[in-house]
Write a protein that holds these residues in place. Sequence first.
Motif, PDB file in Angstrom:
ATOM      1  N   ALA A 264       0.819  -1.218   0.000  1.00 51.93           N
ATOM      2  CA  ALA A 264       0.000   0.000   0.000  1.00 51.93           C
ATOM      3  C   ALA A 264       0.850   1.264   0.000  1.00 51.93           C
ATOM      4  N   SER A 265       2.009   1.216   0.658  1.00 53.77           N
ATOM      5  CA  SER A 265       2.822   2.433   0.764  1.00 53.77           C
ATOM      6  C   SER A 265       4.167   2.349   0.048  1.00 53.77           C
ATOM      7  N   THR A 266       4.516   1.178  -0.497  1.00 51.98           N
ATOM      8  CA  THR A 266       5.842   1.008  -1.092  1.00 51.98           C
ATOM      9  C   THR A 266       5.729   0.565  -2.550  1.00 51.98           C
ATOM     10  N   ARG A 267       6.570   1.185  -3.379  1.00 51.76           N
ATOM     11  CA  ARG A 267       6.612   0.816  -4.794  1.00 51.76           C
ATOM     12  C   ARG A 267       8.013   1.010  -5.340  1.00 51.76           C
ATOM     13  N   GLU A 268       8.307   0.269  -6.381  1.00 49.59           N
ATOM     14  CA  GLU A 268       9.537   0.518  -7.135  1.00 49.59           C
ATOM     15  C   GLU A 268       9.220   1.652  -8.094  1.00 49.59           C
ATOM     16  N   GLU A 269      10.156   2.598  -8.222  1.00 45.64           N
ATOM     17  CA  GLU A 269       9.895   3.742  -9.097  1.00 45.64           C
ATOM     18  C   GLU A 269      11.144   4.089  -9.898  1.00 45.64           C
ATOM     19  N   ASN A 270      10.974   4.135 -11.199  1.00 44.15           N
ATOM     20  CA  ASN A 270      11.999   4.623 -12.109  1.00 44.15           C
ATOM     21  C   ASN A 270      11.443   5.865 -12.782  1.00 44.15           C
ATOM     22  N   GLU A 271      12.141   6.985 -12.611  1.00 47.39           N
ATOM     23  CA  GLU A 271      11.682   8.232 -13.212  1.00 47.39           C
ATOM     24  C   GLU A 271      12.864   8.920 -13.864  1.00 47.39           C
ATOM     25  N   ARG A 272      12.593   9.521 -15.041  1.00 46.91           N
ATOM     26  CA  ARG A 272      13.660  10.265 -15.709  1.00 46.91           C
ATOM     27  C   ARG A 272      13.065  11.457 -16.440  1.00 46.91           C
ATOM     28  N   GLU A 273      13.881  12.498 -16.526  1.00 48.25           N
ATOM     29  CA  GLU A 273      13.460  13.672 -17.283  1.00 48.25           C
ATOM     30  C   GLU A 273      13.558  13.351 -18.764  1.00 48.25           C
ATOM     31  N   ILE A 274      12.587  13.830 -19.537  1.00 45.30           N
ATOM     32  CA  ILE A 274      12.567  13.609 -20.983  1.00 45.30           C
ATOM     33  C   ILE A 274      12.395  14.946 -21.698  1.00 45.30           C
ATOM     34  N   THR A 275      12.573  14.929 -22.997  1.00 47.08           N
ATOM     35  CA  THR A 275      12.389  16.154 -23.786  1.00 47.08           C
ATOM     36  C   THR A 275      10.907  16.370 -24.075  1.00 47.08           C
ATOM     37  N   CYS A 276      10.577  17.572 -24.506  1.00 48.96           N
ATOM     38  CA  CYS A 276       9.208  17.883 -24.899  1.00 48.96           C
ATOM     39  C   CYS A 276       8.768  16.972 -26.046  1.00 48.96           C
ATOM     40  N   GLU A 277       9.669  16.687 -26.967  1.00 56.26           N
ATOM     41  CA  GLU A 277       9.352  15.821 -28.107  1.00 56.26           C
ATOM     42  C   GLU A 277       9.044  14.398 -27.642  1.00 56.26           C
ATOM     43  N   GLU A 278       9.839  13.877 -26.691  1.00 55.38           N
ATOM     44  CA  GLU A 278       9.567  12.545 -26.143  1.00 55.38           C
ATOM     45  C   GLU A 278       8.225  12.531 -25.411  1.00 55.38           C
ATOM     46  N   TYR A 279       7.961  13.594 -24.666  1.00 53.58           N
ATOM     47  CA  TYR A 279       6.701  13.723 -23.940  1.00 53.58           C
ATOM     48  C   TYR A 279       5.514  13.640 -24.907  1.00 53.58           C
ATOM     49  N   GLU A 280       5.566  14.428 -25.958  1.00 52.69           N
ATOM     50  CA  GLU A 280       4.466  14.441 -26.941  1.00 52.69           C
ATOM     51  C   GLU A 280       4.317  13.082 -27.616  1.00 52.69           C
TER      52      GLU A 280
END
Length: 170
Positions: free
Chosen positions: A65-81
Motif C-alpha cells: 500500500a505504501s511502497t513501490r519501485e519507481e523509475n523516473e527520468r526527465e525527458i524532452t518535450c518531443e519525447e513527452y508528446e
Amino acid sequence: MIPLEIERKFLIRQTPELFDNCSEKTDIVQTYLVKSDPSLQRRVRSMTSNGCTKYYYTEKRFLSASTREENEREITCEEYEALRSEADPALVPIIKTRHILNYNSQRFEIDCYPFSDSLASMELELSDEKQVIYFPPFADIIKEVTGDKRYSNAALAKNGCFPDEEQQPK
C-alpha cells in the motif's frame, strides 16, 4: 537496483495558513499510458514552475500500500508528446497544482485539484515504513488514505471529485 518509493497519503482541508507556509508551487498535467506489463504503471508528466516546464517519464511497480519501485527520468518535450500518443483511453489526464511544505526536516507535497476548493491530498515520502511523521500543527488532516484506491490520482481524475465530496451538491 530499482529505487523504492515509500509514501503515505492523507486527505486534508485546504486552509490559508497551510498555503502561507508552502515554499513552492508547480502545475502538473499527468497522463497515464497503456500498460505493456500489467504489473507496471507508466505515466508522463508536464511540470511547470515559475514559467519553466519540465517533462518526466515514470514507471512504477506497486509492492504494498505504501511502497513501490519507481523509475523516473526527465525527458524532452518531443519525447513527452510522442509518449502521450500512448495515453490509456480509459484514464483521463490528471491536472493538479502541487504545493511544497517543508516542516521539521520533512517535505510534504500538497496536491490541489480543480474540482475541489476545500479538500486536497498531502503526501510524504519516507525512508522506511515505520518512520515517525511530524505533522505541522496548522495542517487540518481529515484521515490517512494510504492504499485507498479511491484516492489514487487516476480515481480522482476519473471521478472528478474526492470520495468524501460525492454526496455533496456541486
